[in-house]
Motif scaffolding. Structure first.
Motif, PDB file in Angstrom:
ATOM      1  N   ARG A  52      15.654 -17.927  29.767  1.00 58.98           N
ATOM      2  CA  ARG A  52      15.895 -18.659  28.511  1.00 58.98           C
ATOM      3  C   ARG A  52      15.482 -20.117  28.645  1.00 58.98           C
ATOM      4  NH1 ARG A  52      21.882 -16.118  27.522  1.00 58.98           N
ATOM      5  NH2 ARG A  52      21.201 -14.202  26.467  1.00 58.98           N
ATOM      6  N   ASN A  55      11.911 -20.545  28.398  1.00 57.71           N
ATOM      7  CA  ASN A  55      11.370 -19.998  27.155  1.00 57.71           C
ATOM      8  C   ASN A  55      10.499 -18.764  27.412  1.00 57.71           C
ATOM      9  OD1 ASN A  55      11.218 -19.941  24.360  1.00 57.71           O
ATOM     10  ND2 ASN A  55       9.334 -21.136  24.324  1.00 57.71           N
ATOM     11  N   THR A 100      16.245 -22.903  22.422  1.00 57.98           N
ATOM     12  CA  THR A 100      16.674 -21.923  21.425  1.00 57.98           C
ATOM     13  C   THR A 100      16.380 -20.552  22.004  1.00 57.98           C
ATOM     14  OG1 THR A 100      16.222 -23.468  19.629  1.00 57.98           O
ATOM     15  CG2 THR A 100      16.369 -21.128  19.045  1.00 57.98           C
ATOM     16  N   TYR A 101      17.346 -19.669  21.896  1.00 50.41           N
ATOM     17  CA  TYR A 101      17.238 -18.351  22.524  1.00 50.41           C
ATOM     18  C   TYR A 101      18.069 -17.351  21.738  1.00 50.41           C
ATOM     19  CZ  TYR A 101      21.769 -19.885  24.200  1.00 50.41           C
ATOM     20  OH  TYR A 101      23.062 -20.353  24.236  1.00 50.41           O
ATOM     21  N   LYS A 102      17.833 -16.108  22.025  1.00 47.30           N
ATOM     22  CA  LYS A 102      18.642 -15.035  21.443  1.00 47.30           C
ATOM     23  C   LYS A 102      19.555 -14.484  22.528  1.00 47.30           C
ATOM     24  CE  LYS A 102      15.259 -13.576  18.010  1.00 47.30           C
ATOM     25  NZ  LYS A 102      15.915 -13.663  16.737  1.00 47.30           N
ATOM     26  N   ASN A 103      20.796 -14.198  22.132  1.00 45.05           N
ATOM     27  CA  ASN A 103      21.674 -13.538  23.084  1.00 45.05           C
ATOM     28  C   ASN A 103      21.293 -12.058  23.147  1.00 45.05           C
ATOM     29  OD1 ASN A 103      22.881 -12.271  20.874  1.00 45.05           O
ATOM     30  ND2 ASN A 103      24.816 -13.365  21.059  1.00 45.05           N
ATOM     31  N   HIS A 105      22.610  -9.605  21.922  1.00 47.89           N
ATOM     32  CA  HIS A 105      22.857  -8.904  20.656  1.00 47.89           C
ATOM     33  C   HIS A 105      21.835  -9.288  19.599  1.00 47.89           C
ATOM     34  CE1 HIS A 105      26.636  -7.379  22.196  1.00 47.89           C
ATOM     35  NE2 HIS A 105      26.959  -8.610  22.550  1.00 47.89           N
ATOM     36  N   GLY A 106      20.940 -10.225  19.923  1.00 44.90           N
ATOM     37  CA  GLY A 106      19.910 -10.663  18.994  1.00 44.90           C
ATOM     38  C   GLY A 106      20.267 -11.872  18.156  1.00 44.90           C
ATOM     39  N   ASP A 107      21.448 -12.445  18.377  1.00 45.57           N
ATOM     40  CA  ASP A 107      21.855 -13.642  17.646  1.00 45.57           C
ATOM     41  C   ASP A 107      21.173 -14.866  18.250  1.00 45.57           C
ATOM     42  OD1 ASP A 107      23.686 -12.080  16.120  1.00 45.57           O
ATOM     43  OD2 ASP A 107      25.134 -12.220  17.764  1.00 45.57           O
ATOM     44  N   THR A 108      20.736 -15.795  17.388  1.00 43.86           N
ATOM     45  CA  THR A 108      20.027 -16.984  17.843  1.00 43.86           C
ATOM     46  C   THR A 108      20.995 -18.141  18.057  1.00 43.86           C
ATOM     47  OG1 THR A 108      18.042 -16.295  16.665  1.00 43.86           O
ATOM     48  CG2 THR A 108      18.186 -18.626  17.261  1.00 43.86           C
ATOM     49  N   PHE A 109      20.789 -18.859  19.168  1.00 44.65           N
ATOM     50  CA  PHE A 109      21.608 -20.023  19.516  1.00 44.65           C
ATOM     51  C   PHE A 109      20.705 -21.145  20.013  1.00 44.65           C
ATOM     52  CE2 PHE A 109      24.445 -16.433  19.995  1.00 44.65           C
ATOM     53  CZ  PHE A 109      25.601 -16.876  19.380  1.00 44.65           C
ATOM     54  N   THR A 110      21.217 -22.350  19.956  1.00 45.27           N
ATOM     55  CA  THR A 110      20.549 -23.516  20.523  1.00 45.27           C
ATOM     56  C   THR A 110      21.555 -24.198  21.439  1.00 45.27           C
ATOM     57  OG1 THR A 110      19.186 -23.784  18.563  1.00 45.27           O
ATOM     58  CG2 THR A 110      19.405 -25.698  19.986  1.00 45.27           C
TER      59      THR A 110
END
Length: 155
Positions: A52, A55, A100-103, A105-110
């Motif tokens: 992550r 990137n 910025t990445y996806k967990n 489960h596919g949820d995006t976080f920064t």
């Protein structure tokens, strides 16, 4: 102390204490089971967080791999070197940048890189504590000393 140097020390400590826990598991004949599962999860998470930070796409695989303690000795060394190599690409100012990445489960976080690094180290401490509990519960009389201050005193 500059922050990159600080985080390198943190990852050195993490590797040192992981190896101490793994050695205890092997000596006790407990290189598989719940304790090994906790350590494997922590090492797999280190790999995911590094991807992550860089990137890079996250490789699919289990969050709780079925690795033996002996396998994890090599993985610990590789993870440590990969994190140090990554830190060598950064300047202190880079620690305030966000990723910025996806967990899983596919949820995006920064998140700020400095916070990710802190999380990775704390995640390891948390799971080593759980591992120690499992080892004690299963009869290991003497756990390695994993407190950070003892590590620093030994430098």
């Amino acid at each position: 102390m500059q922050m990159i140097a600080h985080f390198k020390t943190q990852f050195d400590y993490d590797s040192h204490t992981n190896l101490a826990m793994l050695d205890t598991m092997i000596t006790a004949g407990m290189d598989t089971g719940k304790a090994a599962g906790l350590m494997a999860h922590m090492l797999a998470a280190q790999q995911i967080w590094l991807l992550r930070c860089k990137n890079h796409p996250i490789a699919t695989g289990p969050q709780w791999p079925d690795w033996t303690a002996e396998e994890m000795i090599d993985i610990t060394g590789k993870n440590h070197q990969d994190w140090i190599d990554y830190l060598d690409t950064l300047q202190d100012d880079d620690l305030d940048k966000t990723i910025t990445y996806k967990n899983l489960h596919g949820d995006t976080f920064t998140s700020v890189i400095r916070d990710v690094l802190t999380h990775v180290i704390n995640h390891g401490t948390h799971h080593r504590g759980q591992t120690g509990y499992q080892l004690k519960f299963n009869g290991v009389a003497q756990l390695p000393v994993t407190d950070y201050i003892f590590y620093i005193r030994g430098l």
